[in-house]
Motif scaffolding. Structure first.
Motif, PDB file in Angstrom:
ATOM      1  N   TRP A   3       0.913  -1.269   0.109  1.00 41.05           N
ATOM      2  CA  TRP A   3       0.016  -0.088   0.019  1.00 41.05           C
ATOM      3  C   TRP A   3       0.921   1.167   0.048  1.00 41.05           C
ATOM      4  O   TRP A   3       2.246   1.300   0.426  1.00 41.05           O
ATOM      5  CB  TRP A   3      -0.979   0.134   1.182  1.00 41.05           C
ATOM      6  CG  TRP A   3      -0.337  -0.064   2.468  1.00 41.05           C
ATOM      7  CD1 TRP A   3       0.057  -1.541   3.190  1.00 41.05           C
ATOM      8  CD2 TRP A   3       0.402   0.955   3.269  1.00 41.05           C
ATOM      9  NE1 TRP A   3       0.801  -1.197   4.311  1.00 41.05           N
ATOM     10  CE2 TRP A   3       1.108   0.225   4.602  1.00 41.05           C
ATOM     11  CE3 TRP A   3       0.524   2.220   3.346  1.00 41.05           C
ATOM     12  CZ2 TRP A   3       1.787   0.962   5.408  1.00 41.05           C
ATOM     13  CZ3 TRP A   3       1.059   2.961   4.495  1.00 41.05           C
ATOM     14  CH2 TRP A   3       1.641   2.417   5.330  1.00 41.05           C
TER      15      TRP A   3
ATOM     16  N   LEU B  75      -3.327   0.457  -3.489  1.00 49.96           N
ATOM     17  CA  LEU B  75      -3.174  -0.986  -2.927  1.00 49.96           C
ATOM     18  C   LEU B  75      -3.048  -1.786  -4.006  1.00 49.96           C
ATOM     19  O   LEU B  75      -3.569  -1.981  -5.063  1.00 49.96           O
ATOM     20  CB  LEU B  75      -4.608  -1.488  -2.259  1.00 49.96           C
ATOM     21  CG  LEU B  75      -4.700  -1.076  -0.655  1.00 49.96           C
ATOM     22  CD1 LEU B  75      -4.788   0.208  -0.441  1.00 49.96           C
ATOM     23  CD2 LEU B  75      -5.655  -2.135  -0.047  1.00 49.96           C
TER      24      LEU B  75
ATOM     25  N   VAL C  70      -5.775   6.291   5.871  1.00 51.36           N
ATOM     26  CA  VAL C  70      -6.208   5.200   5.077  1.00 51.36           C
ATOM     27  C   VAL C  70      -6.706   3.843   5.938  1.00 51.36           C
ATOM     28  O   VAL C  70      -5.647   3.836   6.853  1.00 51.36           O
ATOM     29  CB  VAL C  70      -5.290   4.928   3.868  1.00 51.36           C
ATOM     30  CG1 VAL C  70      -3.893   4.454   4.405  1.00 51.36           C
ATOM     31  CG2 VAL C  70      -5.965   3.970   2.841  1.00 51.36           C
ATOM     32  N   CYS C  71      -7.721   3.422   5.838  1.00 51.11           N
ATOM     33  CA  CYS C  71      -7.767   2.108   6.580  1.00 51.11           C
ATOM     34  C   CYS C  71      -8.389   0.956   5.580  1.00 51.11           C
ATOM     35  O   CYS C  71      -8.988   1.253   4.558  1.00 51.11           O
ATOM     36  CB  CYS C  71      -9.099   2.419   7.216  1.00 51.11           C
ATOM     37  SG  CYS C  71      -9.061   3.828   8.323  1.00 51.11           S
ATOM     38  N   TYR C  72      -7.838  -0.141   5.966  1.00 48.79           N
ATOM     39  CA  TYR C  72      -8.162  -1.272   5.074  1.00 48.79           C
ATOM     40  C   TYR C  72      -8.786  -2.350   5.958  1.00 48.79           C
ATOM     41  O   TYR C  72      -8.294  -2.899   6.942  1.00 48.79           O
ATOM     42  CB  TYR C  72      -7.095  -1.985   4.370  1.00 48.79           C
ATOM     43  CG  TYR C  72      -7.440  -3.115   3.511  1.00 48.79           C
ATOM     44  CD1 TYR C  72      -8.132  -3.078   2.164  1.00 48.79           C
ATOM     45  CD2 TYR C  72      -7.021  -4.280   3.744  1.00 48.79           C
ATOM     46  CE1 TYR C  72      -8.484  -3.856   1.391  1.00 48.79           C
ATOM     47  CE2 TYR C  72      -7.549  -5.580   3.175  1.00 48.79           C
ATOM     48  CZ  TYR C  72      -8.231  -5.297   1.870  1.00 48.79           C
ATOM     49  OH  TYR C  72      -8.535  -6.532   1.153  1.00 48.79           O
TER      50      TYR C  72
ATOM     51  N   SER D 263     -13.178  -6.398   2.513  1.00 46.80           N
ATOM     52  CA  SER D 263     -12.090  -5.838   0.981  1.00 46.80           C
ATOM     53  C   SER D 263     -12.671  -4.325   0.903  1.00 46.80           C
ATOM     54  O   SER D 263     -12.689  -3.674  -0.175  1.00 46.80           O
ATOM     55  CB  SER D 263     -12.524  -6.635   0.005  1.00 46.80           C
ATOM     56  OG  SER D 263     -12.178  -7.999   0.164  1.00 46.80           O
ATOM     57  N   THR D 264     -12.820  -3.514   2.032  1.00 46.57           N
ATOM     58  CA  THR D 264     -13.019  -2.180   1.989  1.00 46.57           C
ATOM     59  C   THR D 264     -12.024  -1.248   2.355  1.00 46.57           C
ATOM     60  O   THR D 264     -11.215  -1.717   3.274  1.00 46.57           O
ATOM     61  CB  THR D 264     -14.206  -1.931   3.175  1.00 46.57           C
ATOM     62  OG1 THR D 264     -15.163  -2.463   2.739  1.00 46.57           O
ATOM     63  CG2 THR D 264     -14.535  -0.485   2.943  1.00 46.57           C
ATOM     64  N   LEU D 265     -11.758  -0.320   1.730  1.00 39.61           N
ATOM     65  CA  LEU D 265     -10.683   0.754   1.771  1.00 39.61           C
ATOM     66  C   LEU D 265     -11.570   1.998   1.932  1.00 39.61           C
ATOM     67  O   LEU D 265     -12.487   2.341   1.286  1.00 39.61           O
ATOM     68  CB  LEU D 265      -9.876   0.848   0.507  1.00 39.61           C
ATOM     69  CG  LEU D 265      -8.791   1.893   0.448  1.00 39.61           C
ATOM     70  CD1 LEU D 265      -7.777   1.475   1.316  1.00 39.61           C
ATOM     71  CD2 LEU D 265      -8.215   2.116  -0.755  1.00 39.61           C
TER      72      LEU D 265
ATOM     73  N   THR E 107     -15.213   5.725   0.920  1.00 38.07           N
ATOM     74  CA  THR E 107     -15.027   4.471   1.205  1.00 38.07           C
ATOM     75  C   THR E 107     -15.449   3.499  -0.108  1.00 38.07           C
ATOM     76  O   THR E 107     -16.431   3.861  -0.768  1.00 38.07           O
ATOM     77  CB  THR E 107     -16.018   3.722   2.285  1.00 38.07           C
ATOM     78  OG1 THR E 107     -15.756   4.365   3.523  1.00 38.07           O
ATOM     79  CG2 THR E 107     -15.900   2.457   2.628  1.00 38.07           C
TER      80      THR E 107
ATOM     81  N   PHE F  19     -11.612  -4.031  -2.924  1.00 41.06           N
ATOM     82  CA  PHE F  19     -10.291  -4.014  -2.851  1.00 41.06           C
ATOM     83  C   PHE F  19      -9.681  -5.256  -2.358  1.00 41.06           C
ATOM     84  O   PHE F  19      -9.705  -5.459  -1.321  1.00 41.06           O
ATOM     85  CB  PHE F  19      -9.511  -2.741  -2.210  1.00 41.06           C
ATOM     86  CG  PHE F  19      -9.907  -1.132  -2.802  1.00 41.06           C
ATOM     87  CD1 PHE F  19      -8.648  -0.723  -3.119  1.00 41.06           C
ATOM     88  CD2 PHE F  19     -10.838  -0.488  -2.871  1.00 41.06           C
ATOM     89  CE1 PHE F  19      -8.559   0.515  -4.184  1.00 41.06           C
ATOM     90  CE2 PHE F  19     -10.935   0.392  -3.815  1.00 41.06           C
ATOM     91  CZ  PHE F  19      -9.849   1.137  -4.155  1.00 41.06           C
TER      92      PHE F  19
ATOM     93  N   PHE G 215      -6.016  -7.037  -1.612  1.00 44.63           N
ATOM     94  CA  PHE G 215      -4.607  -6.412  -1.045  1.00 44.63           C
ATOM     95  C   PHE G 215      -3.936  -7.690  -0.685  1.00 44.63           C
ATOM     96  O   PHE G 215      -4.276  -9.057  -0.083  1.00 44.63           O
ATOM     97  CB  PHE G 215      -5.098  -5.904   0.322  1.00 44.63           C
ATOM     98  CG  PHE G 215      -3.769  -5.592   1.142  1.00 44.63           C
ATOM     99  CD1 PHE G 215      -3.157  -4.454   0.689  1.00 44.63           C
ATOM    100  CD2 PHE G 215      -3.685  -5.943   2.386  1.00 44.63           C
ATOM    101  CE1 PHE G 215      -1.911  -3.981   1.431  1.00 44.63           C
ATOM    102  CE2 PHE G 215      -2.548  -5.765   3.060  1.00 44.63           C
ATOM    103  CZ  PHE G 215      -1.721  -4.677   2.538  1.00 44.63           C
TER     104      PHE G 215
END
Length: 185
Positions: free
Chosen positions: A67, A81, A106-108, A113-115, A134, A138, A140
């Motif tokens: 990332w 990502l 930034v949060c994953y 599978s949410t960014l 959001t 995504f 990763f």
């Protein structure tokens, strides 16, 4: 005036020595980062030249894995990502102001599978510019343990895309922080 004879005067062979200006932080031991399933990256920043080219804020990225959080050539926040084969990006509209303090995150969430990408300007007169976005789907794959974590630069030979400004309180959490938790910092 008297000329002094020294044994090192004269002509000597030389070599080219490349110079790569720009400061950055580097953490080589990234074992625990490579095992994170969920994470939040949070930083307070003060850009001096947003819109003057791509500038990396945080990077744990190499060969389409990992990332990166950066400012694009227009001075907008972008999260990137990689899943090992493909690269996905998310961008927040609106260039940052020069010499203003911001909080960026930034949060994953691997379970969904949410960014989430967000920014908050720390100048009360400009708080209408706060935003987050959001997106799902995504995929990763964490970068390997041999890939360093870089602050204010991107991995490469030489490192590049240096950040022009100040970074304060860089933090990485092994969970997804929610809005209230981010505001508390």
């Amino acid at each position: 005036m008297e000329e002094i004879q020294v044994d090192w005067e004269g002509q000597f062979p030389s070599r080219e020595q490349k110079f790569y200006p720009g400061s950055y932080g580097r953490v080589d031991s990234t074992g625990s980062l490579s095992h994170l399933k969920n994470f939040t990256v949070l930083v307070t920043l003060w850009p001096t030249l947003p819109g003057s080219g791509e500038q990396t804020i945080f990077s744990h990225f190499h060969d389409l894995s990992g990332w990166r959080l950066f400012l694009d050539q227009d001075g907008c926040f972008v999260a990137e990502l990689g899943d090992g084969a493909n690269l996905r990006t998310m961008k927040l509209n609106g260039s940052l102001h020069e010499r203003k303090w911001y909080r960026a995150w930034v949060c994953y969430d691997s379970g969904t599978s949410t960014l989430t990408l967000g920014k908050s300007i720390l100048d009360p007169g400009l708080s209408t510019e706060d935003q987050s976005q959001t997106n799902q789907n995504f995929d990763f794959k964490a970068a390997g343990t041999e890939v360093p974590l870089l602050m204010a630069a991107s991995h490469g030979d030489p490192v590049h895309f240096h950040f022009n400004g100040k970074l304060e309180a860089p933090s990485i959490f092994s969970k997804v922080l929610h809005e209230k938790e981010i505001e508390a910092f």
